[in-house]
Write an enzyme that holds these catalytic residues in place. Structure first.
Site, mmCIF file in Angstrom:
data_model
loop_
_atom_site.group_PDB
_atom_site.id
_atom_site.type_symbol
_atom_site.label_atom_id
_atom_site.label_comp_id
_atom_site.label_asym_id
_atom_site.label_seq_id
_atom_site.Cartn_x
_atom_site.Cartn_y
_atom_site.Cartn_z
ATOM 1 N NE ARG A 138 -3.652 0.177 0.139
ATOM 2 C CZ ARG A 138 -4.212 0.655 -0.977
ATOM 3 N NH1 ARG A 138 -4.088 -0.001 -2.112
ATOM 4 N NH2 ARG A 138 -4.869 1.782 -0.975
ATOM 5 C CB CYS A 289 0.169 6.863 9.382
ATOM 6 S SG CYS A 289 -0.706 5.527 10.228
#
Length: 481
Positions: A138, A289
């Protein structure tokens, strides 16, 4: 003529101006390595409607819509200057010019505001720096998209290869297809072809060598013409210095990890501590993140109000680490179906704050709940401040931080009352302050911070790699310190 006719005529006029902006922006980018921004949002390779929408979005930040009729004169003024590689924010030029009372012309004001990118102050255009992606999941594919997008000028970063384990069947064709189409982030902007005979994916003219290996110590990158490359490990398989050092092979000089680093591996959050990177640092981590989402606003709040303690609760989209249906998993709860359940799990983001903000002595705790959405998460940051304040003061401060501070590429701000998670898919900021949800009571503040945990994080990784490679060009007008 009716009011509706007036509105439509105005729209067509603005369309015409936006259309005339595109070749100017493209030429500045290709020929002079100048990235034209509007309130930190790049206008390079954007459509007419995207340019108009970006101008309209400025009302969320500055409180009023910005018109192309205001920014076009500044864009034209840039074409008359001998500009070097830089990022120039025409939204900020228009805003600061409006507040300037000296009576300068647009041309005079623009020349003064971007003087650091002209004449003797120009930065020399640097040769491309090779980049290798180790892993193509991803994050790897989104980083690939960003690298290809930023290769337009022929300078900066150049994606040379991806390293993956070979799958069965038409491996390279399937990997190219996953790069071409994404269920969340949409179609790749450009063309992709496959050269199976030579093991290459060709994306917008960029030849990307596919290298098959399950052991980094077996690869000699110089055999593929790769030299002094930055390798981005997005597998998370190795997270300490010993493991990541395996990537330091012929042709690779630096390694950047897209997961929290362990032990003495520096965790870098661009905008906050990227200036601590030393020229001889070979191994770095871009943290997680969530760490990237909470650290910039946490720093902003600590700088202005002081922070005594805090807690972050992340409501996080599910990831490939979870099971689609109930099945065995080495971690507690993550074996239960990600698509059907809210799953309480751990997050290392709170403990990672100490690495990115070592001067912040306040204890920060954290926990996480995975929820059945494929992308975009929200961090709820609850802070005990050193002084009392008001909701209005905090929102005005954070709006200004998002507009004109060194953290404006990390922190975005939205006041739309009906915003939901899918609205932030594709956001290039590390986090977005939701003004409507913000709560302040005396010395207690609760911030709701949206973040695209895939794309926004990938943008932060690219910023770190640009900084490491020396192609992170200065922004004008310079943000307020």
């Amino acid at each position: 003529m009716t009011v509706n006719d007036d509105s439509f005529t105005n729209w067509m006029h603005r369309e015409e101006i936006a259309e005339s902006m595109i070749p100017i922006i493209g030429k500045l980018h290709r020929e002079q390595d100048v990235n034209v921004l509007l309130h930190s949002r790049s206008l390079v390779n954007k459509s007419v409607v995207s340019i108009l929408k970006t101008h309209r979005f400025a009302r969320q930040i500055a409180g009023e819509e910005l018109s192309v009729t205001e920014t076009m004169p500044f864009l034209r003024a840039l074409t008359t200057l001998d500009l070097g590689p830089s990022q120039i924010d025409i939204g900020m030029l228009a805003a600061t010019y409006r507040a300037d009372g000296r009576g300068l012309s647009v041309e005079e004001f623009t020349a003064e505001a971007v003087a650091g990118a002209t004449g003797e102050n120009k930065i020399e255009r640097r040769a491309s720096r090779d980049v290798v992606l180790y892993g193509f999941g991803r994050i790897g594919r989104l980083i690939a998209r960003l690298l290809i997008e930023k290769a337009g000028s022929g300078n900066g970063l150049r994606l040379r290869a991806i390293v993956v384990r070979k799958g069965k069947g038409q491996d390279i064709v399937k990997r190219a297809s996953l790069l071409r189409r994404d269920s969340i982030h949409g179609q790749f902007q450009g063309t992709i072809t496959v050269d199976e005979a030579n093991g290459k994916i060709i994306a917008n003219g960029n030849e990307i060598q596919v290298i098959y290996s399950d052991d980094p110590t077996t690869v000699d990158y110089t055999a593929y013409g790769i030299d002094d490359a930055i390798l981005i490990d997005n597998t998370g398989r190795w997270r300490d210095r010993e493991g990541l050092s395996k990537h330091l092979r012929p042709g690779v000089s630096k390694v950047v990890l897209t997961a929290p680093g362990k032990s003495d591996v520096p965790n870098i959050v661009h905008g906050v501590n990227h200036d601590t990177i030393k020229p001889d640092d070979q191994i770095l981590s871009c943290a997680s993140c969530t760490t990237n989402a909470i650290v910039p606003p946490l720093k902003a709040m600590a700088d202005e109000y002081g922070v005594l303690r805090g807690h972050v609760e992340t409501v996080h989209s599910y990831t490939n680490d979870q099971n689609l249906l109930d099945n065995y998993h080495r971690s507690d709860r993550r074996g239960r179906s990600a698509a059907l359940n809210m799953v309480i799990t751990e997050t290392g983001a709170a403990s990672a704050v100490a690495k990115a903000l070592p001067d912040l002595k306040a204890p920060i705790t954290g926990s996480s709940i995975r929820v059945p959405v494929p992308d975009v998460s929200i961090a709820i940051l609850s802070l005990r401040l050193e002084r009392e304040t008001t909701r209005e003061e905090v929102l005005d401060y954070l709006r200004n931080v998002s507009l004109a501070s060194p953290l404006k590429r990390q922190i975005d701000f939205i006041s739309a009352p009906d915003a939901v998670s899918s609205d932030f898919i594709g956001s290039r900021h590390a986090s977005i302050v939701d003004a409507g949800a913000t709560k302040v009571d005396g010395d207690n503040a609760i911030l709701y911070l949206w973040y695209d945990n895939e794309f926004g994080y990938s943008c932060q990784v690219i910023r770190v790699v640009q900084h490491v490679s020396g192609v992170e060009y200065p922004t004008f007008p310079a943000p307020a310190v």
